[in-house]
Structures are given as C-alpha cells and as structure tokens.
Write a protein that holds these residues in place. Structure first.
Motif, PDB file in Angstrom:
ATOM      1  N   ILE A 200       0.845  -1.189   0.000  1.00  0.00           N
ATOM      2  CA  ILE A 200       0.000   0.000   0.000  1.00  0.00           C
ATOM      3  C   ILE A 200       0.885   1.244   0.000  1.00  0.00           C
ATOM      4  CG2 ILE A 200      -1.670   1.316   1.358  1.00  0.00           C
ATOM      5  CD1 ILE A 200      -2.921  -1.077   0.034  1.00  0.00           C
ATOM      6  N   LEU A 201       0.601   2.174  -0.881  1.00  0.00           N
ATOM      7  CA  LEU A 201       1.422   3.373  -1.007  1.00  0.00           C
ATOM      8  C   LEU A 201       1.562   4.095   0.331  1.00  0.00           C
ATOM      9  CD1 LEU A 201       2.954   5.575  -2.549  1.00  0.00           C
ATOM     10  CD2 LEU A 201       0.732   6.518  -3.257  1.00  0.00           C
ATOM     11  N   ARG A 202       0.490   4.184   1.097  1.00  0.00           N
ATOM     12  CA  ARG A 202       0.560   4.904   2.373  1.00  0.00           C
ATOM     13  C   ARG A 202       1.670   4.326   3.257  1.00  0.00           C
ATOM     14  NH1 ARG A 202      -3.092   8.207   4.179  1.00  0.00           N
ATOM     15  NH2 ARG A 202      -4.907   7.217   3.193  1.00  0.00           N
ATOM     16  N   ILE A 206       5.073   6.176   4.732  1.00  0.00           N
ATOM     17  CA  ILE A 206       5.447   6.177   6.150  1.00  0.00           C
ATOM     18  C   ILE A 206       6.878   5.670   6.322  1.00  0.00           C
ATOM     19  CG2 ILE A 206       4.956   5.107   8.399  1.00  0.00           C
ATOM     20  CD1 ILE A 206       1.970   5.092   7.531  1.00  0.00           C
ATOM     21  N   ALA A 207       7.233   4.657   5.529  1.00  0.00           N
ATOM     22  CA  ALA A 207       8.573   4.075   5.618  1.00  0.00           C
ATOM     23  C   ALA A 207       9.639   4.960   4.982  1.00  0.00           C
ATOM     24  CB  ALA A 207       8.581   2.698   4.957  1.00  0.00           C
ATOM     25  N   GLY A 208       9.220   5.965   4.214  1.00  0.00           N
ATOM     26  CA  GLY A 208      10.183   6.852   3.570  1.00  0.00           C
ATOM     27  C   GLY A 208      10.749   6.304   2.284  1.00  0.00           C
ATOM     28  N   LEU A 309     -16.529   9.520 -14.534  1.00  0.00           N
ATOM     29  CA  LEU A 309     -16.567   8.374 -13.626  1.00  0.00           C
ATOM     30  C   LEU A 309     -15.341   8.438 -12.728  1.00  0.00           C
ATOM     31  CD1 LEU A 309     -17.704   5.737 -12.557  1.00  0.00           C
ATOM     32  CD2 LEU A 309     -16.521   4.544 -14.415  1.00  0.00           C
ATOM     33  N   ILE A 310     -15.554   8.881 -11.499  1.00  0.00           N
ATOM     34  CA  ILE A 310     -14.440   9.045 -10.576  1.00  0.00           C
ATOM     35  C   ILE A 310     -14.325   7.827  -9.667  1.00  0.00           C
ATOM     36  CG2 ILE A 310     -14.670  11.548 -10.660  1.00  0.00           C
ATOM     37  CD1 ILE A 310     -15.858  11.462  -7.826  1.00  0.00           C
ATOM     38  N   HIS A 311     -13.121   7.599  -9.181  1.00  0.00           N
ATOM     39  CA  HIS A 311     -12.849   6.515  -8.239  1.00  0.00           C
ATOM     40  C   HIS A 311     -13.634   6.731  -6.963  1.00  0.00           C
ATOM     41  CE1 HIS A 311     -10.564   4.519  -5.020  1.00  0.00           C
ATOM     42  NE2 HIS A 311     -10.027   3.719  -5.933  1.00  0.00           N
ATOM     43  N   GLY A 312     -13.653   7.950  -6.473  1.00  0.00           N
ATOM     44  CA  GLY A 312     -14.473   8.313  -5.327  1.00  0.00           C
ATOM     45  C   GLY A 312     -13.792   8.192  -3.979  1.00  0.00           C
ATOM     46  N   ASP A 313     -12.608   7.547  -3.928  1.00  0.00           N
ATOM     47  CA  ASP A 313     -11.901   7.402  -2.648  1.00  0.00           C
ATOM     48  C   ASP A 313     -10.406   7.196  -2.933  1.00  0.00           C
ATOM     49  OD1 ASP A 313     -11.908   7.351   0.149  1.00  0.00           O
ATOM     50  OD2 ASP A 313     -12.095   5.170   0.241  1.00  0.00           O
ATOM     51  N   LEU A 314      -9.860   8.069  -3.756  1.00  0.00           N
ATOM     52  CA  LEU A 314      -8.522   7.861  -4.307  1.00  0.00           C
ATOM     53  C   LEU A 314      -7.443   8.419  -3.377  1.00  0.00           C
ATOM     54  CD1 LEU A 314      -7.021   6.646  -6.693  1.00  0.00           C
ATOM     55  CD2 LEU A 314      -7.245   8.830  -7.888  1.00  0.00           C
ATOM     56  N   HIS A 315      -7.349   7.832  -2.193  1.00  0.00           N
ATOM     57  CA  HIS A 315      -6.292   8.219  -1.256  1.00  0.00           C
ATOM     58  C   HIS A 315      -5.103   7.272  -1.404  1.00  0.00           C
ATOM     59  CE1 HIS A 315      -7.641   4.839   1.200  1.00  0.00           C
ATOM     60  NE2 HIS A 315      -8.871   5.322   1.154  1.00  0.00           N
ATOM     61  N   THR A 316      -4.065   7.490  -0.622  1.00  0.00           N
ATOM     62  CA  THR A 316      -2.850   6.697  -0.769  1.00  0.00           C
ATOM     63  C   THR A 316      -3.009   5.280  -0.210  1.00  0.00           C
ATOM     64  OG1 THR A 316      -2.007   7.713   1.279  1.00  0.00           O
ATOM     65  CG2 THR A 316      -1.293   8.665  -0.820  1.00  0.00           C
TER      66      THR A 316
END
Length: 494
Positions: A200-202, A206-208, A309-316
């Motif tokens: 997961i990108l997030r 966090i790991a840098g 048509l958007i993803h709607g929750d495109l967070h990291t």
C-alpha cells in the motif's frame, strides 16, 4: 455440488436440479454447448440421498458430438445462493464451486494458503495462494467494518466497484488489477493478486520509500479514466446512460457527504481527534463560518456535477506500488462526479504524508530529503496530468459534446477553453483535497501517516500544521494560479 441427476441423449445433455438454482449458477465450460432453457418439472425425482422437487436444464450439444456432460457442466454450490460472510473454510468451498476462480488455480485446490488482510474500514479481503495460481477475494459487508453493525452500509457497493474496476481497467489497463469474477449475491469480487513487493502506497510513504514512477503512473491513470468518461469525450446520450447506472451508488455518496462535508463542521458522535492537544483546533473548525461557506460550495459540486466516472476514494491507501508498478484498487465509492475530487483526494493525501514526516524523523534520518521528494511528486503529478489530459483532448476534438468544434472553431478559442477548464479544475482539486485533509484530522476515519506516530504531542503538532494548511487552501484556493504556488505555500507553513 447440489443434488442432481444427469442424463444424455443424441442432441442434448440434461441436468436435474433444485428449483432454487439460478441461471448464473450454471456454468458450461465448453463454449459450443449452449444453455437452451430452464424447464421446471415440479415432480419428485429420486437422488442418491433424498427426494426433492427438481427441474431439468437442457444443454444443447454440438452436432455429431460424442462429449459427455461430465466434462462440460459445473453447478455452483447451493450454499452460496444467499449472502453470507465468508471465512477461510467457507471460502475454499466457494472457490471449488466457482469455475472462474478455480481455473485460476488450475483446479489445484489442495493446500491453499488463505490470509485475511482487510485492514480498511469496510470489507473482508482474502489473499488466496495455491501451487498453480493466486488471486484476491474482496467481500463487502452490510455495515462499516471499523465501527460495526451500528452503522449499516449497503452491500451493493461491490457491484459498483466491479463496474468501475472493469471500466477503469479498460481505459488504464496498466494501472488497474484485472477482475476475474463478480458475484452480486455474495457481494464478492475476485481479482488479480498484486504480489509482493507491492505494498500500500501509504505504508511506503510512512517508511520513507521513494517511487520514481509514481507521478507518471498516477497522472496517466487519472488523465485516461477521467478524460474518457467525461463529456469532453462522451456524447450526452452515452454519458447520461452511464451516469444513470452509477446513480445506484447513492448510499456511498451519502456516506462521503456526511464524513467529508458535514461531520467535521459540527458536533458528531463519530468525530475524533488527538485530544486534548487538538481540542481547540477541532472547535475552531466548527466555528469557522468562512470555512463552512466554502465547504457548502464543494458539497454542492460533489452532489450535483456528474463530470466523469471518478474513483471516489482515491487516497494513498487505495494505491499499491513497487518502484516500477502502480495499481489503483478499491473504487467502491465510484460514481459520476467532479473530476477534481479524485485528483484532490490523491494530492491531499500526499500533503498529509508530507506533514506527517516530522513525526517519523529520527537521528539517522531527518526526512528532509524525503519531504522534498513528496513535494516534487505533488507538483509533477498535477503538471503531468494537465499535460496528458490536454493531449487526449487535442487528439479527440471531434468526439465529445461538451465543446462542439462547430462552435469552438479556432485554435485561439480552443486554447481559451482549455485554459479555463484547467484553471477551474485546479481550484476544484485544491478545495476537495483540503476537505479530505480536514476530515482525516478531526473526522471519523484517520490516516496511518499520523496514527503511527506514537508520541501524541508530536502527532498533534504534525496534524495541526496539516490542518492549518488545509484551511488556508480551502478558503483561498482561487488565488493559486498553478501547482508551483501551492508547493511554495506548503514550504512556507513549515
């Protein structure tokens, strides 16, 4: 396999089944064999174990075929004719009864490794690995998993997620995992397993960890999915049909309206923050009338503008990465909405990651170089998106109904139209990104970027900086003329 009887004739194979079997529970592995009809006989037929009312399904055989039914008919297990949450054991039975999944394992179903990894707010997620293949199973629950049954949520979100995955996968196949199977009754999607080293990108932020292709890949995904589903490319007839299909995802839109545009600005039982350090900051958000006016405008835009048509929750947390791969997952909030909501969600979460870095710094790594890299990704993502979107527009000037070439018939006018579109989109992006940042600090669902900072005082300091910046750009977003000015504003608040 449900109770059944097989029989064969010169021209057909027939199978007798319980009347509750549905058409989509019968699968013919030979494409030359066609299901011709369901004929309900409603008389008892003796099976090996008991008497049941059965019906006969006739399967036409190819002319002069000597094949038998045993090689060509598979029937889904009747135990899955109704929704029920799966666990490791029942998932194995489901896979055995589902040809589109078992075939991905080459029908080698012994010694499967199944791991439930759903660490999000809503769903079960199982990784299934066998000796001859792998996939991921995602099952929607009828409530918000992180809260429980006290907050119900429709299982139908899985249907819209599957639709969006397939449509976005068609438009951006390099950045969307393939869907192998969808079961609307079970609210279940089977899709490609993004094998390690995908993470997961997030977590990577966090790991840098730096991802050199992230801006290029995400700008490509957003440009293609948002351009080709907008009226810049669509005609209005096709667009309205697509909008109507996704209007069924209204409950998840309502959820976004609540947690992004409403709850953070009022007293809500679901809101939380790093108390007591941010008590006054949360109160300040609730008492900021200028902020509320801007949020009302954004909420109206979110609810009313069916732009693409958007993803709607495109967070990291909805992006999985390696140094050379970027994959977008989890579009269960998908609907036809404002383009800036997707771009803003992604850039806003990168900004949260930026402000969290001081909380992850230590004597060995002050994270300053990494913070500079995040700012470059923010700037490059927007600039590359803008360039790619306009290039698609230039290559398809005669297709969409939004800007008819008979009206916008000079290069000068076309340039003015595009410039205004991008300028307005930047302001939408900043507004939505800021709203997403605020909700992650004083709303119901927070982000691991901050939550993983164990020192509450240090965490609150990082969150406060992010909150102050988000309030600034939300209220003053129209003053920014380009993304470079936004990056400079971030640097000044540090």
């Amino acid at each position: 396999m449900p109770q059944c009887e097989f029989s064969t004739s010169r021209n057909a194979v027939s199978i007798s089944l319980c009347p509750t079997t549905k058409p989509d529970q019968v699968h013919c592995t030979n494409p030359s064999i066609q299901v011709s009809s369901f004929i309900h006989l409603f008389q008892p037929l003796h099976t090996l174990s008991s008497n049941k009312n059965l019906f006969t399904l006739f399967i036409l055989k190819p002319p002069n075929s000597n094949v038998t039914h045993h090689h060509h008919l598979q029937v889904f297990n009747m135990a899955f004719s109704e929704f029920k949450p799966l666990d490791d054991k029942s998932l194995v039975e489901y896979i055995k009864a589902t040809p589109s999944l078992s075939s991905k394992l080459k029908d080698h179903l012994d010694n499967l490794t199944i791991k439930e990894v759903g660490d999000g707010n809503l769903n079960f997620v199982f990784i299934v690995v066998g000796s001859h293949g792998s996939f991921v199973i995602k099952q929607a629950l009828p409530y918000i998993r992180c809260i429980g049954e006290s907050w119900p949520m429709t299982k139908e979100r899985a249907y819209f997620e599957a639709l969006a995955l397939r449509e976005h996968g068609r438009l951006s196949p390099d950045h969307v995992p393939e869907v192998y199977h969808f079961d609307r009754t079970m609210s279940l999607i089977g899709m490609r397993f993004l094998e390690p080293p995908h993470i997961i990108l997030r977590k990577g932020l966090i790991a840098g960890t730096e991802y050199p292709l992230l801006a290029d890949h995400m700008s490509d995904y957003m440009a293609r999915t948002l351009f080709y589903t907008s009226l810049v490319y669509h005609n209005t007839t096709d667009h309205k049909k697509a909008v109507a299909e996704f209007c069924g995802n209204a409950e998840l839109c309502r959820h976004t309206e609540q947690v992004v545009f409403s709850d953070p600005y009022k007293v809500s039982e679901y809101n939380r923050w790093t108390t007591p350090y941010l008590d006054s900051d949360a109160e300040a958000v609730r008492e900021d009338n200028a902020l509320k006016l801007e949020v009302a405008e954004l909420k109206s835009l979110f609810c009313e503008r069916a732009q693409a048509l958007i993803h709607g929750d495109l967070h990291t947390g909805s992006v999985m990465v390696t140094p050379d791969s970027t994959q977008v997952i989890d579009p269960e909030f998908a609907f036809y909405g404002p383009i800036g909501f997707d771009i803003g969600a992604f850039l806003g979460n990168l900004m949260l990651a930026f402000f969290a870095q001081d909380g992850h710094a230590d004597e060995q790594n002050d994270r300053k170089a990494y913070k500079a890299w995040i700012l470059r990704v923010i700037q490059n993502t927007w600039n590359l998106f803008q360039r790619k979107f306009i290039a698609l527009w230039d290559a398809n000037k005669d297709t969409g109904d939004a800007y008819l070439p008979a009206i916008y018939n000079t290069s000068e006018l076309q340039q003015l139209v595009q410039d205004k579109f991008i300028k307005d989109l930047l302001h939408d992006t900043l507004g939505f990104g800021a709203a997403k940042m605020i909700r992650r600090i004083v709303g119901v669902a927070h982000v691991e970027d901050f939550e993983s900072i164990s020192d509450a005082n240090k965490r609150a300091g990082c969150e406060r900086q992010a909150l102050e910046f988000a309030k600034l750009i939300l209220k003053e977003r129209r003053k920014f003329q380009n993304i470079g000015e936004v990056v400079s504003a971030i640097q000044q608040i540090q």
